[in-house]
Design an enzyme around this catalytic site. Structure first.
Site, PDB file in Angstrom:
ATOM      1  N   GLU A   1      14.515  67.995  58.158  1.00 13.90           N
ATOM      2  CA  GLU A   1      15.503  66.971  58.150  1.00 13.90           C
ATOM      3  C   GLU A   1      15.505  66.692  56.823  1.00 13.90           C
ATOM      4  O   GLU A   1      15.630  65.105  57.066  1.00 13.90           O
ATOM      5  CB  GLU A   1      15.474  66.346  59.381  1.00 13.90           C
ATOM      6  CG  GLU A   1      15.813  67.027  60.650  1.00 13.90           C
ATOM      7  CD  GLU A   1      15.811  66.178  61.916  1.00 13.90           C
ATOM      8  OE1 GLU A   1      15.654  64.833  61.750  1.00 13.90           O
ATOM      9  OE2 GLU A   1      16.248  66.833  62.870  1.00 13.90           O
TER      10      GLU A   1
ATOM     11  N   GLU B   1      15.415  72.781  66.470  1.00 18.62           N
ATOM     12  CA  GLU B   1      15.092  71.741  67.565  1.00 18.62           C
ATOM     13  C   GLU B   1      16.620  71.797  68.254  1.00 18.62           C
ATOM     14  O   GLU B   1      17.651  71.575  67.651  1.00 18.62           O
ATOM     15  CB  GLU B   1      15.057  70.560  66.635  1.00 18.62           C
ATOM     16  CG  GLU B   1      13.920  70.243  66.056  1.00 18.62           C
ATOM     17  CD  GLU B   1      13.683  68.789  65.426  1.00 18.62           C
ATOM     18  OE1 GLU B   1      14.243  67.913  65.952  1.00 18.62           O
ATOM     19  OE2 GLU B   1      12.955  68.854  64.369  1.00 18.62           O
TER      20      GLU B   1
HETATM   21  O1  AHR Z   1      12.244  66.232  68.026  1.00 18.35           O
HETATM   22  C1  AHR Z   1      12.250  64.728  67.843  1.00 18.35           C
HETATM   23  C2  AHR Z   1      12.535  64.390  66.361  1.00 18.35           C
HETATM   24  O2  AHR Z   1      13.871  64.950  66.187  1.00 18.35           O
HETATM   25  C3  AHR Z   1      11.976  65.208  65.162  1.00 18.35           C
HETATM   26  O3  AHR Z   1      10.691  64.791  64.768  1.00 18.35           O
HETATM   27  C4  AHR Z   1      12.868  65.197  64.076  1.00 18.35           C
HETATM   28  O4  AHR Z   1      12.937  66.455  63.393  1.00 18.35           O
HETATM   29  C5  AHR Z   1      14.220  65.183  65.011  1.00 18.35           C
HETATM   30  O5  AHR Z   1      15.177  64.215  64.386  1.00 18.35           O
END
Ligand code: AHR
Length: 506
Positions: free
Chosen positions: A176, A295
Site C-alpha cells: 500500500e 487483501e
Molecule cells: O489487513 C490490515 C491492514 O489493512 C494491512 O496492514 C494494510 O495493508 C491494510 O490497510
C-alpha cells in the site's frame, strides 16, 4: 408467509471462464495484534508443539486448506527489519512498531514462519519493506531465504539452523505504498522507480521469483487508476501481478446495500484489468499482467474498540472483528467475485487468517473457534478448485443506496479438474423471501446432487463465540436435487448455498 422468488441459471460445460489458480484461496498473516503472538505462536499454550506453534490453530488452518499465506505485512512490513527476526531469540531486539503502535518482540521471524507454513501445508508469499528500506535489504532477504549456500546471507541462514533454502516463490514489492498512513509512503513515480530497481536485483539473486507490484490501497484513493497506470508503465516487464485491496463494512446497518458491495468488487477488478491492458497496449507488450487480490474481507466491527487500545503494548487485541451471519453472506459473494474473474485474478488473500479480521479466533491461553466467515471460505477453498464456468443467470433485481440492479441471486459454478464434480455456489440476497432455483445443466449427463450445504440463521447479526462456537454453522439439509436435467433447489432467504454434484461412476 412471504412468497417465493425464482432464479434461473444455465450451466453449459463448455462455457468456461478459466482454470482457477489454487492460490485464489490464499490468506494473510501480519505481525499485528494477536495474529502471530497468541495465534500462530504461543509458548505455554496447552496445544503448543515443540516449536511453540498452537496445534489447535494449525488444525483449523489445515481445515481451510490455504495454499498460500502473505507475510509479514501489511503496514507492518513498511517499517520491518527482517534481520531483527533471525538468529538466536535472546539476541533479537524489541522494537517500537510504528504502523500499529505496538512493541514487536521479534520472537517469530521469517524462519519460524516458514516452519509454521510447512506445518499447515501452505506456501509463504513474502513481502519486502519498500517503506523505510530499499533494494539492499530486499536483495539480502531473497539471498537469505532462497539462495542455497556459499554466500554471506545464505550461509547466515544455514548458521541459524536452516540448511535448506525456503524457496519462497511469490514476493510483494512493498505494501500500500500510496497510503499516507504507510511508513515511507511514495508518489507513484517514486514507488515505481524503487520497485523496478528492487525487482531487478531480487531477480538477479533468484530469477524464478514471481513479483507483485502494489496497486492503490483501495479504489477510493484519489490517485486510483492513475497510480496503477504510472507504476505499471515503469515496471511492466519486470513484474507479474498487480495488487488490489478492499474491505467493506455495514456501518449504517443497511444490509441490502451491504450485501451488494460485491458488485463494487466486480467493478474494481474490471477497472484494474482495463488499466493493465491499457499499459500492455501502450507498450505493445506480449505479456499480460495478472491480479493479486491480496487483501479482501469485511472490516469495521473493531474500529471503535481499536481506538481505545493503549499504544506500545505487546500483541494487543487489535482488529478483532466478530463476524456475523450477514458478513458470511458478503464474504461468500466476494469469493464468487474472485472466481468470476479467475481468468485474471490468480492470487487472493483473505485478510487476515487468525484473530486479526479473521475466520479463526483464539483466546490467548485458551480456546480457538471458527467465525461465521470461516465457512464460505472453507467451502470455496475445498470445492472451488478446477475450472470456473460462466453461469447465465436470470433473477429479480433490487436497488439499494449505492447500487442499482442488484440481482437477488448471486451464483458461480466450478467444475473439478477431473470433470467429475460440479459445485454451484449461490447466495440468496433476499432478506425476506426464499428462492426457487432452477439450474439447467448442459453437458452434465449422469450428474446428481451429492450434498446441498446451507449456511443460514434467523438472526443476521448472529455470531460465534468461544462459549457458543456452533451458533452459526452450515447444515446439509438443503433440498437440491437433479430432475429432468435441471438442478432444483430452494435457497432460504439470506443464505449461502453450496450444491455439490458428482457424475455417477459407470
Ligand atoms: O489487513 C490490515 C491492514 O489493512 C494491512 O496492514 C494494510 O495493508 C491494510 O490497510
Amino acid at each position: 408467509m412471504a412468497p417465493t422468488r425464482r432464479g434461473t441459471v444455465i450451466l453449459e460445460k463448455d462455457y468456461r471462464i478459466s482454470e482457477i489458480d489454487d492460490r485464489l484461496y490464499g490468506a494473510f498473516v501480519e505481525h499485528l495484534g494477536r495474529a502471530i503472538y497468541g495465534g500462530v505462536y504461543e509458548p505455554g499454550h496447552p496445544t503448543a508443539d515443540s516449536d511453540c506453534f498452537r496445534e489447535d490453530v494449525a488444525e483449523l488452518v489445515r481445515e481451510l486448506n490455504v495454499p498460500i499465506v502473505r507475510y509479514p505485512g501489511g503496514n507492518f512490513v513498511s517499517g520491518y527489519n527482517w534481520e531483527d527476526g533471525v538468529g538466536p531469540r535472546e539476541k533479537r531486539p524489541r522494537r517500537l512498531e510504528l504502523a500499529w503502535r505496538t512493541v514487536e518482540t521479534n520472537e517469530v521471524g521469517v524462519n519460524e514462519f516458514a516452519q509454521w507454513a510447512k506445518k499447515v501445508n501452505t506456501e509463504v508469499m513474502m513481502a519486502i519493506n519498500l517503506g523505510s528500506r530499499g533494494i539492499d535489504a530486499a536483495r539480502n532477504l531473497v539471498e537469505y531465504c532462497n539462495h542455497p549456500s556459499g554466500s554471506y546471507y545464505s550461509d547466515l541462514r544455514r548458521s541459524h539452523g536452516f540448511e535448506e533454502p525456503h524457496k519462497f516463490k511469490v514476493w510483494c514489492l512493498g505494501n500500500e505504498m500510496d497510503g499516507p498512513w504507510q511508513i515511507g509512503a511514495k508518489t507513484a513515480y517514486e514507488y515505481g522507480r524503487t520497485a523496478l530497481e528492487a525487482a531487478k536485483v531480487m531477480r538477479w539473486v533468484d530469477p524464478s521469483l514471481e513479483l507483485v507490484i502494489c496497486g492503490s490501497s483501495g479504489s477510493g484513493m484519489p490517485t486510483f487508476a492513475e497510480w496503477e497506470a504510472t507504476v505499471l508503465d515503469l515496471t511492466y516487464e519486470h513484474v507479474d501481478y498487480l495488487s488490489l485491496h478492499t474491505y467493506y463494512g455495514n456501518r449504517d446497518d443497511d444490509t441490502p446495500n451491504f450485501l451488494a458491495r460485491s458488485l463494487d468488487m466486480d467493478r474494481f477488478i474490471h477497472s484494474v484489468i482495463a488499466i493493465c491492458d491499457y499499459i500492455k497496449a501502450k507498450k505493445r507488450s506480449k505479456k499480460t499482467i495478472n491480479l493479486s487480490f491480496d487483501e479482501w474481507n469485511v472490516w469495521y466491527h473493531s474500529n471503535e474498540a481499536d481506538r481505545r487500545i493503549d499504544p506500545w503494548s505487546i500483541a494487543p487485541p487489535q482488529l478483532e472483528d466478530i463476524y456475523t451471519m450477514e458478513d458470511a453472506l458478503l464474504v461468500g459473494s466476494m469469493l464468487m467475485s474472485l472466481m468470476r474473474r479467475a481468468d485474471r485474478v490468480k492470487i487472493g488473500c483473505l485478510a487476515q487468517l487468525i484473530n486479526v479480521i479473521a475466520p479463526i479466533m483464539t483466546e490467548t491461553g485458551g480456546r480457538a473457534w471458527r467465525q461465521t466467515i470461516f465457512y464460505p471460505f472453507m467451502h470455496a477453498s475445498l470445492y472451488g478448485r478446477g475450472t470456473a464456468l460462466l453461469p447465465i443467470i436470470r433473477a429479480d433485481k433490487y436497488d439499494s443506496k449505492d447500487f442499482t440492479d442488484v440481482p437477488y441471486l448471486d451464483a458461480m459454478a466450478v467444475l473439478s479438474r477431473e470433470e467429475d464434480e460440479l459445485t454451484i455456489f449461490a447466495v440468496n440476497r433476499d432478506l425476506e423471501q426464499s428462492m426457487d432455483l432452477t439450474c439447467e445443466l448442459r453437458g452434465f449427463e449422469g450428474f446428481a446432487v451429492q450434498e446441498h450445504i446451507v449456511l443460514e440463521h434467523q438472526d443476521l447479526k448472529a455470531v460465534n463465540t468461544a462459549d457458543n462456537p456452533h451458533n452459526v454453522v452450515p447444515h446439509t439439509r438443503g433440498d437440491g436435487v437433479v430432475e429432468d436435467g435441471q438442478v432444483k433447489a430452494k435457497l432460504s432467504k439470506a443464505s449461502w448455498n453450496v450444491i455439490r454434484l458428482a457424475k455417477a461412476k459407470s
